[in-house]
Design a protein around this motif. Sequence first.
Motif, mmCIF file in Angstrom:
data_model
loop_
_atom_site.group_PDB
_atom_site.id
_atom_site.type_symbol
_atom_site.label_atom_id
_atom_site.label_comp_id
_atom_site.label_asym_id
_atom_site.label_seq_id
_atom_site.Cartn_x
_atom_site.Cartn_y
_atom_site.Cartn_z
ATOM 1 N N PRO A 10 -35.241 2.630 -10.274
ATOM 2 C CA PRO A 10 -35.354 1.722 -11.468
ATOM 3 C C PRO A 10 -34.060 0.797 -11.798
ATOM 4 N N TRP A 11 -33.012 1.591 -12.150
ATOM 5 C CA TRP A 11 -32.173 1.133 -12.721
ATOM 6 C C TRP A 11 -30.870 1.365 -11.134
ATOM 7 N N ARG A 12 -31.463 0.242 -10.986
ATOM 8 C CA ARG A 12 -31.009 -0.453 -9.416
ATOM 9 C C ARG A 12 -28.968 -0.192 -9.760
ATOM 10 N N ARG A 13 -28.371 0.085 -8.379
ATOM 11 C CA ARG A 13 -26.653 0.234 -9.253
ATOM 12 C C ARG A 13 -26.203 -0.943 -7.708
ATOM 13 N N LEU A 14 -24.880 -1.706 -7.990
ATOM 14 C CA LEU A 14 -24.532 -2.600 -6.950
ATOM 15 C C LEU A 14 -22.962 -1.620 -6.071
ATOM 16 N N SER A 15 -23.224 -1.939 -5.285
ATOM 17 C CA SER A 15 -21.831 -1.585 -4.534
ATOM 18 C C SER A 15 -21.766 -2.478 -3.084
ATOM 19 N N TYR A 16 -20.612 -1.938 -3.164
ATOM 20 C CA TYR A 16 -19.638 -2.502 -0.844
ATOM 21 C C TYR A 16 -19.872 -1.384 0.470
ATOM 22 N N VAL A 17 -20.390 -1.279 1.224
ATOM 23 C CA VAL A 17 -20.113 -0.595 1.982
ATOM 24 C C VAL A 17 -19.869 -1.454 3.404
ATOM 25 N N LEU A 18 -20.090 -0.744 4.665
ATOM 26 C CA LEU A 18 -18.962 -1.074 5.956
ATOM 27 C C LEU A 18 -20.412 -1.026 6.419
ATOM 28 N N GLN A 19 -21.462 -0.476 6.382
ATOM 29 C CA GLN A 19 -22.284 -0.338 7.380
ATOM 30 C C GLN A 19 -24.013 -0.096 6.927
ATOM 31 N N CYS A 44 -19.037 -1.744 -19.437
ATOM 32 C CA CYS A 44 -20.354 -1.731 -18.650
ATOM 33 C C CYS A 44 -20.701 -1.796 -19.993
ATOM 34 N N CYS A 45 -21.808 -1.579 -20.081
ATOM 35 C CA CYS A 45 -23.089 -2.044 -20.866
ATOM 36 C C CYS A 45 -23.472 -0.115 -21.220
ATOM 37 N N ALA A 46 -23.729 0.891 -20.596
ATOM 38 C CA ALA A 46 -23.412 1.768 -21.078
ATOM 39 C C ALA A 46 -25.194 2.357 -20.991
ATOM 40 N N PRO A 47 -25.706 2.731 -20.238
ATOM 41 C CA PRO A 47 -26.847 3.270 -20.221
ATOM 42 C C PRO A 47 -27.108 4.451 -20.566
ATOM 43 N N CYS A 48 -26.288 5.257 -20.337
ATOM 44 C CA CYS A 48 -25.503 6.520 -20.698
ATOM 45 C C CYS A 48 -26.234 6.810 -21.539
ATOM 46 N N THR A 49 -25.765 5.755 -23.022
ATOM 47 C CA THR A 49 -26.672 6.195 -24.372
ATOM 48 C C THR A 49 -27.666 6.193 -24.477
ATOM 49 N N LYS A 73 -35.682 -3.504 -19.237
ATOM 50 C CA LYS A 73 -35.993 -4.932 -18.935
ATOM 51 C C LYS A 73 -34.452 -5.360 -19.037
ATOM 52 N N ASP A 74 -33.638 -5.448 -20.264
ATOM 53 C CA ASP A 74 -32.361 -5.725 -20.462
ATOM 54 C C ASP A 74 -31.217 -5.469 -19.266
ATOM 55 N N TYR A 75 -31.442 -4.356 -18.540
ATOM 56 C CA TYR A 75 -30.301 -3.744 -17.566
ATOM 57 C C TYR A 75 -31.001 -4.622 -16.651
ATOM 58 N N VAL A 109 -18.272 -7.482 -5.210
ATOM 59 C CA VAL A 109 -18.684 -6.607 -6.327
ATOM 60 C C VAL A 109 -18.261 -6.238 -7.217
ATOM 61 N N GLU A 110 -16.975 -5.887 -7.221
ATOM 62 C CA GLU A 110 -16.119 -5.227 -7.937
ATOM 63 C C GLU A 110 -16.037 -6.730 -9.956
ATOM 64 N N GLU A 111 -16.309 -7.758 -9.047
ATOM 65 C CA GLU A 111 -16.446 -8.566 -10.501
ATOM 66 C C GLU A 111 -17.003 -8.733 -10.968
ATOM 67 N N ALA A 112 -18.279 -8.525 -9.821
ATOM 68 C CA ALA A 112 -19.549 -8.591 -10.714
ATOM 69 C C ALA A 112 -20.399 -7.586 -11.686
ATOM 70 N N ASN A 113 -19.837 -6.664 -11.342
ATOM 71 C CA ASN A 113 -19.894 -4.904 -11.738
ATOM 72 C C ASN A 113 -19.314 -5.216 -13.347
ATOM 73 N N LYS A 114 -18.209 -6.109 -13.210
ATOM 74 C CA LYS A 114 -17.273 -5.980 -14.504
ATOM 75 C C LYS A 114 -17.999 -7.345 -15.399
ATOM 76 N N ILE A 115 -18.444 -8.363 -14.777
ATOM 77 C CA ILE A 115 -18.744 -9.453 -15.355
ATOM 78 C C ILE A 115 -19.365 -9.000 -16.536
ATOM 79 N N PHE A 116 -20.911 -7.833 -15.720
ATOM 80 C CA PHE A 116 -22.343 -7.789 -16.192
ATOM 81 C C PHE A 116 -22.454 -6.655 -16.465
ATOM 82 N N GLY A 117 -20.963 -5.656 -16.894
ATOM 83 C CA GLY A 117 -21.657 -4.713 -17.444
ATOM 84 C C GLY A 117 -22.278 -3.516 -16.477
ATOM 85 N N LEU A 118 -22.336 -3.384 -15.666
ATOM 86 C CA LEU A 118 -23.289 -2.517 -15.022
ATOM 87 C C LEU A 118 -21.822 -1.092 -14.528
#
Length: 612
Positions: free
Chosen positions: A114-123, A179-184, A190-192, A145-154
């Motif tokens: 449900p709370w999806r994460r973005l990362s980069y992988v080699l395989q 980061c939008c801090a979903p941990c709070t 929906k917003d996330y 990926v690092e740019e996208a996570n920073k820009i959209f606060g993931l």
Amino acid sequence: MMNPKLKELRAKAMALPLQPGVYIMKNAQGEIIYIGKAKKLKNRVSQYFGSQNNHTEKVRRMVDNVDDFEYIITDSEFECLILECSLIKQHTPKYNILLKDDKGYSYIRVTNEPWRRLSYVLQKADDGARYIGPYKSSYYVKSSVEEANKIFGLPTCNRRFPEDFGRYRPCLNFHIKQCCAPCTGRVKLKDYNERVENALEYLSGDSSKTLRELQERMTVAAEALDFERAAHYRDQIAAMKKMRDKQKVVDIHLDELDVIAVARQESKGSATVLRFNESRLYDTENFIIDDIDDEVDFRSQFILRYYTLRQEIPSHIALDGEIEDIENTERWLSEKKGKRVYLSVPQRGTQKNLVEMCRKNAFESLGQLKGVTGRQLSVLDELKDLLGLEKIPEYIESYDISNLAGADNVAGMVVFENARPLKSAYRKFKIKSFSGQDDYGSMAEVLTRRLNEYKKAQEEGVSTGFGRLPDLILLDGGKGQVGAVLPVVAASGLNIPVFGMVKDDHHRTRAIVSDMAEIALRPNRAAFTFVTNIQDEVHRYAIGFNRQQRKRVLGSSLEEIPGIGKKRAKELIRFFRTIKNISNASLEELEQAPGMTHPAALNVYNYFHEDA
């Protein structure tokens, strides 16, 4: 052990034609161990089987393993180059510079939760996640990926949602608006997910299109008086613009540009490639190569091997130095690309700055192998070029003479290894062959003794301390000191570069001198700072030894006084600083010195006031 077939191989080589061609070296098992090209086969191949004294260690090892060789005559030097590249790629000989084509594909990974994460992988992995790609450039995927996570606060942390809601305080990324801090527990799913979708649009498509959509959403939210959401879109737009401006780090006015630089230390080599497209760095690669003998040959061979394995060839390639046969290399690259390719060594402007940045990265990679920084290796490389040395001066010895009006004549030697002080190798010398002030004679004596110690160490099989020769000798002084030392080095039969370090009227380092000329340092800022540090350090060390000697002599004269031993003499010198102050001191002042008694103080007073 020398190759027993050396004479036979030389005779065969002398029978070769004076024509361009490719030669193929084989070992006793018939395996191809080296492939090379030559403008004149006879001249080039016969050099391998002549005197071994002029060969580098790598070439000597290769020649020792040659059992036979073959050759192929070509019509031109250009055909030589093409054939050599083709054969090396086919046979991958042991003694050629080889690059592994390990540029695997990279992917963007989107977790299936449900709370999806973005990362980069080699395989790819069979884990139910979604994989976007493949992409050829791992650097591009990682940075995007690092740019996208920073820009959209993931979030990029290891916290799990919703399990960790409210368990921890938001981390630093939340406070710097990355980061939008979903941990709070205050962020709606929906917003996330809207943030995640925006990030995927940004990664998958045109960033300009994503920017326009965000601006439209901000306008709609503002018209609906939903100012909180409008502010949220505004922050994302600002972050995207800031990141996009940051990405445009160069203004090269070229659609395509590769920048290539190499670094070499001892037999290790490092090559770095920065690849630009539309003024944006989109890929970077680094290679570590063993058994490097010559920088020009290394750079030349690396370019051929690198573009043999690459399909994408830019229209311009900027290099940090010269290569062999640049015309045929340009022609080969142009035919491979299908358009004209230009090779250049920039001397000024943006491309020159990019080349310097690339070279620093090459030295950084090389420095990591030795536990030093790329900056330290870079300053040694700068010093090498400045002084015209054959190799990087990893091990530097510096000498200075110190005396007081010709008395207590001593010398200090400091050592810098990989641009850092090696204090365990520092040495002190007392001048023995004469008395009085003679800086030239003193410097000649010190270097004579030092090189004699090297010969003794060699006989004893010792390779540390005096058993190791410096790559460079720096003397605190000018042409006179250099002129006094050069005959000593020449008489020893050793080849060690010797230079002097001269100061200006304000006692600041201003230049390096040889026996023939003066080399200004100030335009080379890093080298200037480094040489200044060496001169200050050797001066400090020599003066410190001179002061120790003076104190020792003063102390020994005080020991002639009844009741004054080494300890009391040392305390008197420390307390009064000079013999003159002791001789002028009153009895009461002498009694105040540490460790002094009335009888001892009286003896000292009477010693200096004998007439009274």
